[in-house]
Each structure stands twice: as C-alpha cells, then as structure tokens.
Design a protein around this motif. Structure first.
Motif, PDB file in Angstrom:
ATOM      1  N   ALA A  58      -1.109   2.677   4.536  1.00  0.00           N
ATOM      2  CA  ALA A  58      -1.245   1.605   3.563  1.00  0.00           C
ATOM      3  C   ALA A  58      -0.862   1.805   2.248  1.00  0.00           C
ATOM      4  N   PRO A  59       0.340   1.114   1.627  1.00  0.00           N
ATOM      5  CA  PRO A  59       0.736   1.318   0.558  1.00  0.00           C
ATOM      6  C   PRO A  59      -0.100   0.684  -0.510  1.00  0.00           C
ATOM      7  N   HIS A  60      -0.267   1.268  -1.536  1.00  0.00           N
ATOM      8  CA  HIS A  60      -1.341   0.863  -2.764  1.00  0.00           C
ATOM      9  C   HIS A  60      -0.945  -0.387  -3.491  1.00  0.00           C
ATOM     10  N   SER A  61      -1.759  -0.744  -4.360  1.00  0.00           N
ATOM     11  CA  SER A  61      -1.580  -2.088  -5.344  1.00  0.00           C
ATOM     12  C   SER A  61      -1.058  -1.332  -6.549  1.00  0.00           C
ATOM     13  N   PHE A  62      -0.961  -2.335  -7.386  1.00  0.00           N
ATOM     14  CA  PHE A  62      -0.604  -2.064  -9.017  1.00  0.00           C
ATOM     15  C   PHE A  62      -1.729  -1.380  -9.698  1.00  0.00           C
ATOM     16  N   LEU A  63      -1.553  -0.278 -10.320  1.00  0.00           N
ATOM     17  CA  LEU A  63      -2.542   0.533 -10.902  1.00  0.00           C
ATOM     18  C   LEU A  63      -3.742   1.213  -9.877  1.00  0.00           C
ATOM     19  N   SER A  64      -3.096   1.770  -8.893  1.00  0.00           N
ATOM     20  CA  SER A  64      -3.694   2.248  -7.722  1.00  0.00           C
ATOM     21  C   SER A  64      -3.066   3.608  -7.330  1.00  0.00           C
ATOM     22  N   SER A  65      -3.609   4.187  -6.239  1.00  0.00           N
ATOM     23  CA  SER A  65      -2.881   5.582  -5.834  1.00  0.00           C
ATOM     24  C   SER A  65      -3.310   5.577  -4.287  1.00  0.00           C
ATOM     25  N   ARG A  66      -3.106   6.798  -3.885  1.00  0.00           N
ATOM     26  CA  ARG A  66      -3.147   7.108  -2.418  1.00  0.00           C
ATOM     27  C   ARG A  66      -4.445   7.392  -2.205  1.00  0.00           C
ATOM     28  N   HIS A  77      10.056  13.798  -3.434  1.00  0.00           N
ATOM     29  CA  HIS A  77       8.985  14.184  -2.880  1.00  0.00           C
ATOM     30  C   HIS A  77       7.783  13.103  -2.996  1.00  0.00           C
ATOM     31  N   LEU A  78       7.122  12.806  -1.797  1.00  0.00           N
ATOM     32  CA  LEU A  78       6.178  11.643  -1.471  1.00  0.00           C
ATOM     33  C   LEU A  78       4.954  12.397  -1.278  1.00  0.00           C
ATOM     34  N   ALA A  79       4.048  11.893  -1.978  1.00  0.00           N
ATOM     35  CA  ALA A  79       2.691  12.710  -1.990  1.00  0.00           C
ATOM     36  C   ALA A  79       1.808  11.485  -0.869  1.00  0.00           C
ATOM     37  N   TYR A  80       0.841  12.331  -0.059  1.00  0.00           N
ATOM     38  CA  TYR A  80       0.265  11.281   0.865  1.00  0.00           C
ATOM     39  C   TYR A  80      -1.181  11.899   1.166  1.00  0.00           C
ATOM     40  N   GLU A  81      -1.969  11.060   1.935  1.00  0.00           N
ATOM     41  CA  GLU A  81      -3.321  11.672   2.164  1.00  0.00           C
ATOM     42  C   GLU A  81      -3.546  10.998   3.401  1.00  0.00           C
ATOM     43  N   GLU A  82      -4.378  11.650   4.353  1.00  0.00           N
ATOM     44  CA  GLU A  82      -4.847  11.439   5.765  1.00  0.00           C
ATOM     45  C   GLU A  82      -6.327  11.134   5.760  1.00  0.00           C
ATOM     46  N   GLN A  83      -6.552  10.113   6.449  1.00  0.00           N
ATOM     47  CA  GLN A  83      -8.036   9.922   6.858  1.00  0.00           C
ATOM     48  C   GLN A  83      -8.218   9.702   8.293  1.00  0.00           C
ATOM     49  N   GLY A  84      -9.361   9.946   8.899  1.00  0.00           N
ATOM     50  CA  GLY A  84      -9.667   9.566  10.441  1.00  0.00           C
ATOM     51  C   GLY A  84      -9.328  10.640  11.245  1.00  0.00           C
ATOM     52  N   VAL A  85      -8.749  10.229  12.318  1.00  0.00           N
ATOM     53  CA  VAL A  85      -8.521  11.393  13.575  1.00  0.00           C
ATOM     54  C   VAL A  85      -7.258  12.017  13.232  1.00  0.00           C
ATOM     55  N   SER A  86      -6.866  12.972  14.001  1.00  0.00           N
ATOM     56  CA  SER A  86      -5.600  13.688  13.905  1.00  0.00           C
ATOM     57  C   SER A  86      -4.506  13.015  14.521  1.00  0.00           C
ATOM     58  N   ALA A  87      -3.457  13.341  14.362  1.00  0.00           N
ATOM     59  CA  ALA A  87      -2.394  12.828  14.981  1.00  0.00           C
ATOM     60  C   ALA A  87      -2.520  12.482  16.503  1.00  0.00           C
ATOM     61  N   TYR A  92      -0.203   6.951   0.518  1.00  0.00           N
ATOM     62  CA  TYR A  92       0.474   7.485  -0.011  1.00  0.00           C
ATOM     63  C   TYR A  92       0.682   6.622  -1.474  1.00  0.00           C
ATOM     64  N   ASP A  93       1.356   7.724  -2.313  1.00  0.00           N
ATOM     65  CA  ASP A  93       1.477   7.244  -3.826  1.00  0.00           C
ATOM     66  C   ASP A  93       2.874   6.538  -3.828  1.00  0.00           C
ATOM     67  N   LEU A  94       3.251   5.510  -4.306  1.00  0.00           N
ATOM     68  CA  LEU A  94       4.392   4.777  -4.771  1.00  0.00           C
ATOM     69  C   LEU A  94       5.142   5.783  -5.706  1.00  0.00           C
ATOM     70  N   PRO A  95       6.507   5.544  -5.686  1.00  0.00           N
ATOM     71  CA  PRO A  95       7.440   6.383  -6.431  1.00  0.00           C
ATOM     72  C   PRO A  95       6.810   6.215  -7.986  1.00  0.00           C
ATOM     73  N   GLY A  96       6.695   7.632  -8.496  1.00  0.00           N
ATOM     74  CA  GLY A  96       6.140   7.593 -10.056  1.00  0.00           C
ATOM     75  C   GLY A  96       4.743   7.488 -10.222  1.00  0.00           C
ATOM     76  N   PHE A  97       3.936   6.929  -9.045  1.00  0.00           N
ATOM     77  CA  PHE A  97       2.412   7.003  -9.391  1.00  0.00           C
ATOM     78  C   PHE A  97       1.960   8.343  -8.866  1.00  0.00           C
ATOM     79  N   GLY A  98       0.592   8.859  -9.106  1.00  0.00           N
ATOM     80  CA  GLY A  98       0.233   9.875  -8.811  1.00  0.00           C
ATOM     81  C   GLY A  98       1.107  11.167  -8.711  1.00  0.00           C
ATOM     82  N   GLU A  99       1.259  11.801  -7.530  1.00  0.00           N
ATOM     83  CA  GLU A  99       2.128  12.898  -7.294  1.00  0.00           C
ATOM     84  C   GLU A  99       3.243  12.679  -6.747  1.00  0.00           C
ATOM     85  N   SER A 100       3.831  11.436  -6.763  1.00  0.00           N
ATOM     86  CA  SER A 100       4.978  11.087  -5.949  1.00  0.00           C
ATOM     87  C   SER A 100       6.055  11.179  -7.096  1.00  0.00           C
ATOM     88  N   ASP A 101       7.157  11.531  -6.801  1.00  0.00           N
ATOM     89  CA  ASP A 101       8.367  11.678  -7.773  1.00  0.00           C
ATOM     90  C   ASP A 101       8.703  10.405  -8.019  1.00  0.00           C
TER      91      ASP A 101
END
Length: 529
Positions: free
Chosen positions: A190-198, A171-181, A220-229
């Motif tokens: 935007a993939p995040h950097s080290f010691l960061s999250s979605r 499972h991959l956790a993500y978040e959206e900002q801005g206008v709808s699809a 989105y959260d990289l694997p093992g970060f935040g709420e991503s598996d």
C-alpha cells in the motif's frame, strides 16, 4: 459682520467646488437666495437658520467630498489622455503591450475555471474586487481579542522503521502487518497518499482480520516522506520500480495486490501500468486520476474539482503553474511544527460522515501520529514533488492499462472482420480492479471513478451511498471485512506450515513399501539368478 464671514464650512466648500470645476452644488451661493439654499440642503426653517446637527454636517461633507473626488478624477483622466495621445507607437508603449500580452497568455489557463460563456476580463475583475473586499473584512475581523487556544506541537518519535537499500543506493522505509511471509496467502503493498506515511496502511485494520484471511500488509514511505531517502528526479515510473524492489527484498515470490487510497491511487495506477506482471489485483478507494488525462472530457475535468474548496483550487493552480510558491503555504500549515486538522491543512470539503469520523478521538490520535511521521524530515520538496505529480503528465493514460491488441490485418482480413465480429485480444493488466467510491466524497469526486470505469473496461466500481472520503476506508471493521471478502472470498486463514498427525501418517505410509511387495521383488530376483 459681512456675509462672507458668516458662511459655514460646507458653504465655503461648495462654493470652492462650484467655482473651480463648474459643478453647481446645493448651498454654493450665487443665483439662488440664501434662504432657499439653506432650506434646500439642510432642511433649515425659512424663518431663520437653526443650529446644524452633526448628521447633516457629515452628510454634507461626504457629498461635497465625493463630488470633488469625482471631478478631480475626471480632470486627471483628461490630463492623462491628452498626455498619452499619440504615444501608442512609442517604444515604451510597444514594450508594455508586449509584456501585457505575454502575461495574459500565461494566465489564460485560469479562464477554464470560469463558467461557460462569460467574459474573462469582466469575470476576473469581479473576482479581484471580491478578493480585495474579503481581505479587508478579514483584516477588520483580525482585531478580535477573543482568546484562541494555541495549537499543540507535533511530537516526532525516534526513528524506528525497517529499511531496505534500493539499487540506486537510496533507502526505503517500510512496515509490515498481518501474517509472516511464509504463511501469507495474499500479500498487499500500500503506497500512502499526500501528507501521510507508512503508518497509515489501512487505518484501523484489525490484526485478527488479517490473520483470518491470511493477509500480509506491507506499507512504505514514499521518497522524502517519513524515514525514506528523497529522490530528486522521481516520477511514476520510478515509483512503480520502488514497489517492485520492495517486493523482491521482502521475499514476495509471486504476485502481490496493490492498495491505492486517495492520492496513493496514483502510485497504484502506475504499478498496474509499469509492472503488470507482478500485480495480482488492485483494491482502490476513492483513487485519484490525472485531471489532464488525454482521454478525459472537458465536462469530466470540471466535475473533478467542482466540489473543491476555493483554497484547494488555488493550491491546484499553484501546483500546475507556480509550484515554487507551494513551500510558502506548506510552512504555514503542516510544516509549521504544529498540529492541525486535515480539512484546514489540505483545504478539504467534508460530508456529514467524514466530519463525524474526523472529530472522534481515535482518528485524531492516528492523524497526529501519521502526520508527524510524514513531515519528519521537515523538507517541503517531497511534498511539492507529490503535488506536481498529481497534476502533471503521468507518462500514461488510464486507458493504457487495459487495451485491445493492435493487429496488422491485410485487406481481405479487414473486409472479413466487417462481417464476422471477432473479439480482439486484450493486453496490459488483466487482473481484477476493484474501486470503492463514496457518493458523498467531496475530496475525490465520484465522477473520477466513473471516468476510470469508462476507460478501464475491467474495473469494477462499488458505489457507496452516503459514504465520504474517509468514512468507509478508515476505522470501520465491517467495511474492512466486506473489502477482504470481495477480494479474497471465504477466509481460509494463513498457510499452515505444521503438518497435522493424519497428514504425517499418510506421508509415511506412502514412503514405506508393503512387505508383500518386498517378497515379490525377492522372488523375482532369485528366478533371474
């Protein structure tokens, strides 16, 4: 009373040293008159012996002790040399030499961090001595009883992320900002950097700016970060595929832009290499490059870590050679459950603008929330994976992102090409690549952006004078507007799904046939009948 009974402790000690080692110390007695001895060593008056001061006694004791230790050391060295004479060919000696040679070969990589034309043996002996003295000083200073404010605990909020299931079951956790699809003109991932999250995304980006340019920002959260598996066997190829599956799951129909900031630039580069057909363009901000890229020169490699702090260089060496030791450091910093500052946890050197930004309450609130989400799972392995990926073989060079197509030419075609300069076809990712680089960045050296421009001909580098690693990308409304204007031009807003009244009337007029046309059609039908 006898003369022996009237001897002081320093005279007795000097006599002992002189008798046992053959070293003649002042005050040892013997050939010189007693008056001369006393006057020579302790400055006593010739007319009589005065009472010795404690400073002279301490000085004499120190000098005598030093002489004894030096002679003792020489004696032990001689005994050891005589005992080991002829032992070079023994089995024990051969084993020790073999182990020492293997250990030296394994640690020889550290010599690349030394200045040019320096003897490694002497340099590392000096480094070890300085490190030992530093530890002693720190140990002495640790006795200061000045009260220190205890760090606050990290507050981890309840799970709240949207998640998708990937083809491998993760499972991959993500978040959206801005206008709808359905209203987005541009989609950004935007993939995040080290010691960061979605939660990072583009720190401080205004919702009104995203609306103005019609932008949909997905983080989105990289694997093992935040709420991503977690993903035990992940690499940069799997990182690009995660991005691709995320775009498909979120109904991004065509191409998307990829945003790479700092360590997240590694994942952005992987998208340009592995899935170029789905990427519209790249917006990079102080992106990281592999310091062991095959196309990087030795000078460029040294410039990469030239402005790093000593501790960060140490973490770099551990990630490359001894990654199993990294959890020990991580659990003392950001995995300790306490709050901390990025410059201490990540061992960063910061410029003036970066320091000013990081001291502000807005950034501190963002940092605490972002880090708490990043370490939600409390597992050091994803962070070790990320650190190792940064300094390992990426599976590609940056020069592979844009290459000239190789053509199989015959002999005559080759001769012809020598006289006629024909442009060769480029392959790989041919979309726009923009790199913003602060010239006062002490986290990712500006030389990295210069290297990227050298090996990726299509990259455009925007040099930012007096800007650091954080100051341009984070919490800067004017900077964000400049970035979007560079990428997307004049803002046109989101796609309007509700047709205007004038558009509805024109569509109805086109669909309804005119009466004259109907009359002509009826006349034509009657004549045919």
């Amino acid at each position: 009373m006898s003369a022996a009974a009237t001897m002081t402790w320093h005279e007795d000690l000097a006599t002992l040293v002189g008798d046992t080692t053959g070293v003649r110390l002042p005050g040892a007695g013997g050939d010189a008159p007693a008056a001369a001895v006393g006057a020579g060593w302790y400055g006593e008056e010739e007319e009589g012996r005065a009472e010795e001061g404690w400073v002279q006694q301490a000085k004499g004791f120190a000098e005598s002790t030093a002489e004894m230790l030096r002679e003792l050391g020489r004696g032990l060295w001689d005994v050891a040399a005589q005992s080991l004479a002829g032992a070079e060919d023994s089995e024990l000696a051969r084993r020790l030499r073999k182990r020492a040679k293997a250990t030296g070969k394994r640690l020889s990589f550290m010599n690349e961090y030394l200045p040019e034309e320096r003897d490694p043996v002497r340099c590392w002996l000096i480094v070890a001595a300085v490190a030992f003295v530093t530890l002693l000083v720190l140990g002495v200073g640790s006795g200061d009883e000045t009260p220190v404010e205890l760090p606050k605990k990290l507050i981890i909020s309840p799970p709240s992320a949207y998640r998708i299931q990937l083809p491998d079951g993760r499972h991959l956790a993500y978040e959206e900002q801005g206008v709808s699809a359905d209203r987005a003109r541009f989609s950004l991932i935007a993939p995040h950097s080290f010691l960061s999250s979605r939660l990072a995304g583009i720190p401080g980006i205004r919702a009104s700016l995203l609306e103005e340019f019609g932008v949909r920002l997905v983080t989105y959260d990289l694997p093992g970060f935040g709420e991503s598996d977690p993903h035990p066997g992940r690499n940069l190829n799997s990182s690009a595929l995660d991005m691709l599956h995320l775009a498909d799951a979120l109904d991004i129909p065509d191409k998307f832009w990829v945003v790479g900031y700092s360590g997240g630039g590694m994942h952005a580069w992987s998208a340009l290499h592995y899935i170029p057909d789905r990427v519209a363009g790249a917006a990079m901000f102080a992106p990281m490059a592999n310091p062991y890229d095959s196309k990087m020169t030795k000078e460029e490699r040294h410039k990469t870590w030239d402005r790093w702090s000593t501790k960060r260089k140490l973490m770099h060496i551990l990630a490359r050679r001894f990654p199993s030791l990294l959890p020990l450091f991580y659990r003392q910093s950001f995995l300790s459950g306490k709050q901390g500052q990025p410059e201490s946890w990540l061992s960063l050197s910061l410029g003036k603008k970066d320091k000013t930004l990081l001291e502000g309450p807005e950034f501190n609130a963002f940092w605490e929330r972002n880090v708490a989400e990043s370490v939600r799972q409390g597992d050091a392995r994803p962070f070790v994976q990320e650190a190792v990926l940064q300094v390992s073989d990426w599976g590609f060079s940056l020069s592979d992102i844009q290459m000239q197509k190789k053509e199989d030419r015959g002999f005559f075609e080759l001769i012809k090409s020598l006289f006629n300069q024909v442009e060769r076809e480029w392959v790989g990712f041919l979309g726009p690549i923009h790199i913003w680089q602060g010239m006062d960045d002490r986290v990712v050296s500006p030389s990295v952006a210069e290297f990227a421009r050298r090996v990726v001909p299509g990259a455009t580098v925007h040099k930012l004078l007096d800007e650091g690693h954080f100051s341009y990308f984070c919490f800067c409304d004017e900077c964000h507007r400049q970035i979007f204007s560079t990428l997307f031009g004049i803002p046109q807003g989101p796609i309007d799904l509700v047709p205007q009244p004038g558009e509805v009337a024109s569509e109805l007029a086109e669909e309804t046939p005119a009466p004259d046309n109907l009359a002509e059609e009826e006349q034509g039908n009657s004549s045919l009948a």
